[in-house]
Design a protein around this motif. Structure first.
Motif, mmCIF file in Angstrom:
data_model
loop_
_atom_site.group_PDB
_atom_site.id
_atom_site.type_symbol
_atom_site.label_atom_id
_atom_site.label_comp_id
_atom_site.label_asym_id
_atom_site.label_seq_id
_atom_site.Cartn_x
_atom_site.Cartn_y
_atom_site.Cartn_z
ATOM 1 N N VAL A 87 0.836 -1.193 0.000
ATOM 2 C CA VAL A 87 0.000 0.000 0.000
ATOM 3 C C VAL A 87 0.875 1.249 0.000
ATOM 4 O O VAL A 87 1.925 1.267 0.661
ATOM 5 C CB VAL A 87 -0.931 -0.009 1.236
ATOM 6 N N PRO A 88 0.516 2.290 -0.767
ATOM 7 C CA PRO A 88 1.285 3.546 -0.728
ATOM 8 C C PRO A 88 1.047 4.288 0.581
ATOM 9 O O PRO A 88 0.069 4.033 1.290
ATOM 10 C CB PRO A 88 0.743 4.324 -1.927
ATOM 11 N N GLU A 89 1.921 5.211 0.880
ATOM 12 C CA GLU A 89 1.883 5.906 2.163
ATOM 13 C C GLU A 89 1.992 7.411 1.957
ATOM 14 O O GLU A 89 2.217 7.897 0.856
ATOM 15 C CB GLU A 89 3.009 5.423 3.079
ATOM 16 N N ARG A 90 1.845 8.137 3.048
ATOM 17 C CA ARG A 90 2.037 9.579 3.031
ATOM 18 C C ARG A 90 2.602 10.002 4.382
ATOM 19 O O ARG A 90 2.517 9.267 5.377
ATOM 20 C CB ARG A 90 0.722 10.315 2.742
ATOM 21 N N ILE A 91 3.159 11.208 4.411
ATOM 22 C CA ILE A 91 3.730 11.770 5.626
ATOM 23 C C ILE A 91 3.014 13.081 5.915
ATOM 24 O O ILE A 91 2.559 13.772 4.990
ATOM 25 C CB ILE A 91 5.256 11.998 5.473
ATOM 26 N N GLY A 92 2.877 13.417 7.188
ATOM 27 C CA GLY A 92 2.203 14.656 7.562
ATOM 28 C C GLY A 92 2.884 15.328 8.730
ATOM 29 O O GLY A 92 3.682 14.717 9.459
ATOM 30 N N ILE A 93 2.573 16.612 8.904
ATOM 31 C CA ILE A 93 2.989 17.358 10.094
ATOM 32 C C ILE A 93 1.729 17.672 10.883
ATOM 33 O O ILE A 93 0.809 18.324 10.373
ATOM 34 C CB ILE A 93 3.720 18.659 9.732
ATOM 35 N N ARG A 94 1.675 17.192 12.102
ATOM 36 C CA ARG A 94 0.510 17.385 12.974
ATOM 37 C C ARG A 94 0.763 18.589 13.869
ATOM 38 O O ARG A 94 1.671 18.582 14.699
ATOM 39 C CB ARG A 94 0.290 16.124 13.816
ATOM 40 N N TRP A 95 -0.023 19.648 13.674
ATOM 41 C CA TRP A 95 0.152 20.885 14.422
ATOM 42 C C TRP A 95 -0.698 20.853 15.690
ATOM 43 O O TRP A 95 -1.886 20.521 15.645
ATOM 44 C CB TRP A 95 -0.240 22.085 13.568
ATOM 45 N N LEU A 96 -0.091 21.209 16.832
ATOM 46 C CA LEU A 96 -0.745 21.134 18.136
ATOM 47 C C LEU A 96 -0.685 22.487 18.846
ATOM 48 O O LEU A 96 0.252 23.265 18.657
ATOM 49 C CB LEU A 96 -0.065 20.085 19.022
ATOM 50 N N THR A 97 -1.685 22.738 19.680
ATOM 51 C CA THR A 97 -1.683 23.930 20.521
ATOM 52 C C THR A 97 -0.765 23.721 21.718
ATOM 53 O O THR A 97 -0.188 22.645 21.902
ATOM 54 C CB THR A 97 -3.097 24.247 21.015
ATOM 55 N N ALA A 98 -0.662 24.746 22.555
ATOM 56 C CA ALA A 98 0.160 24.642 23.757
ATOM 57 C C ALA A 98 -0.360 23.592 24.722
ATOM 58 O O ALA A 98 0.381 23.090 25.569
ATOM 59 C CB ALA A 98 0.246 26.003 24.447
ATOM 60 N N THR A 99 -1.660 23.238 24.609
ATOM 61 C CA THR A 99 -2.240 22.192 25.456
ATOM 62 C C THR A 99 -2.298 20.856 24.730
ATOM 63 O O THR A 99 -3.014 19.948 25.140
ATOM 64 C CB THR A 99 -3.654 22.600 25.895
ATOM 65 N N SER A 100 -1.540 20.733 23.606
ATOM 66 C CA SER A 100 -1.434 19.496 22.826
ATOM 67 C C SER A 100 -2.744 19.092 22.156
ATOM 68 O O SER A 100 -2.991 17.913 21.900
ATOM 69 C CB SER A 100 -0.905 18.349 23.698
ATOM 70 N N THR A 101 -3.589 20.079 21.861
ATOM 71 C CA THR A 101 -4.808 19.819 21.092
ATOM 72 C C THR A 101 -4.495 19.952 19.606
ATOM 73 O O THR A 101 -3.872 20.925 19.180
ATOM 74 C CB THR A 101 -5.906 20.821 21.470
ATOM 75 N N GLU A 102 -4.935 18.966 18.838
ATOM 76 C CA GLU A 102 -4.654 18.982 17.408
ATOM 77 C C GLU A 102 -5.396 20.127 16.721
ATOM 78 O O GLU A 102 -6.600 20.309 16.907
ATOM 79 C CB GLU A 102 -5.051 17.654 16.772
ATOM 80 N N ILE A 103 -4.652 20.913 15.908
ATOM 81 C CA ILE A 103 -5.243 21.975 15.101
ATOM 82 C C ILE A 103 -5.581 21.441 13.720
ATOM 83 O O ILE A 103 -6.724 21.533 13.250
ATOM 84 C CB ILE A 103 -4.281 23.173 14.986
ATOM 85 N N VAL A 104 -4.598 20.868 13.056
ATOM 86 C CA VAL A 104 -4.769 20.342 11.710
ATOM 87 C C VAL A 104 -3.541 19.498 11.386
ATOM 88 O O VAL A 104 -2.497 19.635 12.032
ATOM 89 C CB VAL A 104 -4.946 21.484 10.680
ATOM 90 N N ILE A 105 -3.651 18.626 10.399
ATOM 91 C CA ILE A 105 -2.507 17.875 9.890
ATOM 92 C C ILE A 105 -2.265 18.307 8.442
ATOM 93 O O ILE A 105 -3.179 18.275 7.616
ATOM 94 C CB ILE A 105 -2.727 16.354 9.948
ATOM 95 N N THR A 106 -1.046 18.729 8.151
ATOM 96 C CA THR A 106 -0.659 19.017 6.773
ATOM 97 C C THR A 106 -0.150 17.726 6.148
ATOM 98 O O THR A 106 0.870 17.184 6.590
ATOM 99 C CB THR A 106 0.442 20.087 6.707
ATOM 100 N N TRP A 107 -0.863 17.237 5.145
ATOM 101 C CA TRP A 107 -0.515 15.948 4.539
ATOM 102 C C TRP A 107 0.233 16.142 3.224
ATOM 103 O O TRP A 107 -0.053 17.064 2.457
ATOM 104 C CB TRP A 107 -1.753 15.116 4.252
ATOM 105 N N TYR A 126 3.722 26.070 6.581
ATOM 106 C CA TYR A 126 3.889 27.061 7.630
ATOM 107 C C TYR A 126 3.069 26.658 8.846
ATOM 108 O O TYR A 126 1.919 26.222 8.725
ATOM 109 C CB TYR A 126 3.441 28.436 7.134
ATOM 110 N N ALA A 127 3.676 26.796 10.029
ATOM 111 C CA ALA A 127 2.945 26.498 11.259
ATOM 112 C C ALA A 127 1.747 27.442 11.361
ATOM 113 O O ALA A 127 1.899 28.653 11.247
ATOM 114 C CB ALA A 127 3.851 26.653 12.464
ATOM 115 N N PRO A 128 0.533 26.906 11.569
ATOM 116 C CA PRO A 128 -0.659 27.756 11.594
ATOM 117 C C PRO A 128 -0.742 28.585 12.870
ATOM 118 O O PRO A 128 -0.021 28.346 13.849
ATOM 119 C CB PRO A 128 -1.803 26.745 11.520
ATOM 120 N N ALA A 129 -1.638 29.567 12.859
ATOM 121 C CA ALA A 129 -1.869 30.399 14.047
ATOM 122 C C ALA A 129 -2.287 29.514 15.215
ATOM 123 O O ALA A 129 -3.115 28.603 15.062
ATOM 124 C CB ALA A 129 -2.945 31.435 13.757
ATOM 125 N N GLY A 130 -1.709 29.757 16.371
ATOM 126 C CA GLY A 130 -2.036 28.971 17.555
ATOM 127 C C GLY A 130 -1.173 27.748 17.745
ATOM 128 O O GLY A 130 -1.233 27.093 18.793
#
Length: 747
Positions: A87-107, A126-130
């Motif tokens: 199966v093919p794969e992908r890599i992402g950057i998971r952006w988190l707030t200061a309380t480790s809440t997920e904002i979004v994943i850039t895939w 680019y790292a999103p706001a927050g």
């Protein structure tokens, strides 16, 4: 770095070596969805790799166990080597707030197909706001349970760029968004093909710019990043290109535009593709007088509908010279885009660029090919080049006899400011050596009125149908091939090695009178088989011992060879200076080094871990001991001015390993130390007194081996220009100029 061999960390990687290479375990990784994790073997950066196995059908994900601090608005890159037969794969950057809440994943875009062969995947954004933290995430979507995806050589950090590239990181790699636009008869997209790049090639792989031909005929696309250029300066554009078929008429162009955006010059380098692999094609050209910006473009001269051309690692840079100070531009010395203006001025010899790509070269991918159908004499000559300095010069060019046999004589013609030939010189003909590549070297002394020179080769074929190839032409000031200089003020030795061959490997070491040999530190750590990137290499050795004679040795090697091609020796002594003073040095940041007045040397202690076992009925205990530890003690010093005090704080602030050096005869050997809690005391009650008494708790440590000098090899103002649009952007991202130099944004 070799496959299956544990290596040093990727420069600038936020991930630990254990997390990056999965050595010795998977503690740096955690399941995120529908998977289990384990360590498999057969990785790229080392033997270990991360195995993500599905629990059931559907998407599975894993992430780094730790989160890494990021700054909103700053661009970050993540990449890894991947392998998945099912199966093919992908890599992402998971952006988190200061309380480790997920904002979004850039895939990233999902890899084109499944592939068991190791291939690069990458994504940037680019790292999103927050956002306060980021994690690396892997994902694939198997159709059932027990399906594996493998990962290794993982990186998270600032974007990677080729040294000296005028283009932005995103234009070079397309990891965040496409910086390419369709120009003629095509559509442009980003894809992730399965390419088995070297794990050391950090700027290749992942997303690539992809041109799909719309209809039969010529097609082209261009990079929308157009950096400023300086008229009269030679630039080089290059990229890895994947043509649709062997022999495809694929090309790269370096274009110049004036200040009004009108194209004023175009130079094309045609790829002589031997297949459908990835080939690095180069094209050099000097910016004309009215040039203001440059552009790189790619295309197919003839194509059929649906054919695809891919490009990766796209670079525009100032054209290098094969010897420092050489007056021969790359266009006329490397023959990557043609014969470089060389002509046959006598005889029957014909000139051409070698073909196909990679068949014959000393550097780059092509060479100048000279063929003679008959056993006769021919003379070939270069264009005229402007002299940039007076005094003795050296003319050199590499050659390889590929058919028949030849004699050769070198010649140089000198011209005055009016273009009139005023002198010439030549050598006695000699047989050309075989097999392999050889180097012709001729020393010359241009006359006083000489303004320009032209280089000649008089070639006599001693057999019919003879062929010889040339590459790496240079004409440069003749300076000592190597030298070493002592700088007493900084307690260092400057080593200069000239006329090195780019692409070979370099080792530099010093040997003390007791026979101990130590590698000298360079920008990427200890210089041991370091790739040679320039014909002249300068090294500053700030760790040389004081007051004793030291012998320096350097060796160069062909890649894969164990016998040195060249070596040199120097003997130098760094004056010890005042025996009451000592040096405290930061091996990686020598700009922080400081010489201070010693107050009292440490009374050394050496701890040892021991376990005591009392045996009933016995007087004496049973003691089990580990090896005795290194030296520990407190060094007392003075600073004698506010400047010294501030400089000592500057040295101590990063908490890095230091080198302590004292003059010979003081009973103290050079020692690498970690400094504990520091005490800064006043010497007298009066506030105006600038002297301070310092207590530095020292603990001996091993010499840092992977630490590079300044940690920023090759970073230039051009890199800053490509990364930040205005000085306000630079000031917003960096606290000090040192941080700009070392590429350390705030946070």
């Amino acid at each position: 770095r070799g496959r299956g061999t544990l290596t040093v960390a990727i420069p600038g990687n936020y991930l630990s070596e254990s997390t990056s290479t999965i050595e010795p375990n998977t503690t740096g990784w955690a399941p995120l969805l529908n998977c289990t994790l384990s360590r498999a073997t057969g990785g790229t950066a080392s033997d270990g790799c991360l195995q993500m196995r599905s629990v059931a059908a559907g998407e599975m994900r894993c992430r780094t166990s730790a989160s890494y601090a990021v700054i909103p608005g700053v661009e970050y890159l993540a990449f890894a080597d991947a392998s998945g037969a099912t199966v093919p794969e992908r890599i992402g950057i998971r952006w988190l707030t200061a309380t480790s809440t997920e904002i979004v994943i850039t895939w990233a875009v999902t890899t084109a197909t499944a592939s068991a062969t190791w291939h690069r995947i990458a994504v940037a954004d680019y790292a999103p706001a927050g956002a306060a933290y980021a994690q690396v995430v892997f994902s694939s979507t198997p159709a059932g349970a027990a399906v594996n995806s493998l990962f290794d050589n993982v990186y998270l950090g600032l974007p990677k760029r080729s040294t000296g590239n005028l283009l932005s990181a995103n234009a070079e790699t397309s990891e965040r968004a496409s910086e390419y636009a369709a120009t003629t008869n095509c559509t442009v997209s980003r894809t992730v093909p399965m390419v088995n790049w070297s794990p050391l090639l950090y700027v290749a792989g992942g997303h690539v710019a992809t041109m799909t031909v719309t209809a039969n005929g010529a097609a082209e696309m261009r990079c929308t990043d157009t950096p400023p250029v300086t008229p009269g300066v030679e630039y080089e554009a290059y990229a890895y290109i994947q043509p649709p078929a062997a022999g495809s008429a694929a090309w790269i162009e370096l274009r110049y535009y004036d200040s009004e955006g009108v194209r004023v010059q175009t130079t094309r380098g045609v790829l002589a593709a031997p297949g459908t692999g990835w080939y690095r094609q180069r094209v050099p050209a000097t910016a004309p007088a009215d040039a203001a910006t440059a552009e790189v473009a790619f295309g197919l001269s003839t194509a059929t509908a649906g054919q695809v051309l891919r490009c990766d690692t796209v670079v525009i840079r100032v054209g290098p010279r094969y010897e420092t100070g050489s007056i021969i531009p790359l266009e006329h010395s490397d023959f990557e885009a043609g014969v470089g203006g060389w002509t046959t001025v006598a005889g029957v010899a014909t000139l051409s660029r070698s073909t196909p790509w990679g068949a014959a070269f000393r550097s780059g991918s092509y060479s100048l090919t000279v063929s003679s159908a008959t056993a006769t004499e021919s003379t070939i000559r270069s264009p005229k080049f402007t002299l940039e300095s007076t005094g003795p010069h050296r003319y050199e060019i590499a050659f390889q006899v590929s058919a028949g046999a030849w004699n050769v004589a070198t010649g140089i013609r000198y011209y005055n400011s009016g273009g009139t030939e005023i002198a010439s010189e030549s050598t006695v003909p000699v047989p050309m050596g075989t097999p392999g590549w050889w180097l012709l070297v001729t020393d010359a002394d241009p006359p006083d009125l000489a303004v320009k020179v032209a280089l000649e080769l008089t070639l006599t074929a001693t057999a019919a149908s003879s062929t010889v190839r040339f590459d790496r032409a240079a004409f440069y000031p003749s300076l000592p091939i190597d030298d070493a200089f002592v700088n007493e003020a900084t307690a260092s030795v400057s080593l200069v090695m000239r006329e090195l061959e780019v692409g070979n490997l370099l080792t530099v070491s010093r040997t003390t009178p007791d026979g101990v040999r130590t590698l000298v530190r360079g920008p990427d750590g200890l210089i041991d088989r370091m790739p040679i990137l320039d014909s002249t290499v300068a090294v500053e050795d700030y760790e040389a011992p004081l007051g004793i004679e030291v012998t320096y040795n350097y060796e160069t090697y062909e890649v894969g060879e164990t016998t040195p091609d060249r070596f040199g020796l120097w003997t130098r002594t760094v004056p010890a200076g005042d025996p009451n003073e000592v040096w405290l040095k930061d091996p990686g940041m020598p700009q922080r080094n400081i010489r201070v007045l010693a107050q009292r040397a440490p009374d050394w202690q050496r701890n040892i871990a021991q376990g005591e076992y009392r045996v009933r009925g016995r007087r004496n205990s049973v003691i089990l001991s580990d090896v005795r530890g290194g030296l520990e003690g407190e060094l007392l010093i003075w600073t004698r001015s506010d400047e010294e005090r501030r400089n000592l704080h500057w040295l101590l602030d990063p908490g890095r390993v230091l080198l302590w050096q004292a003059a010979p005869g003081m009973g103290i050997e050079d020692v690498y130390v970690a400094v504990g809690q520091v005490t800064e005391g006043r010497t007298v009650p009066q506030a105006q007194e600038v002297w301070r008494s310092w207590a530095l708790p020292l603990r001996q440590v091993d010499m840092p081996t992977a630490l590079g000098v300044s940690g920023s090899a090759g970073r230039t103002w051009q890199d800053v220009l490509a990364e930040y649009g205005t000085w306000a952007d630079v000031l917003a991202r960096f606290s000090t100029w040192e941080d700009v130099y070392l590429n350390r944004p705030k946070g």
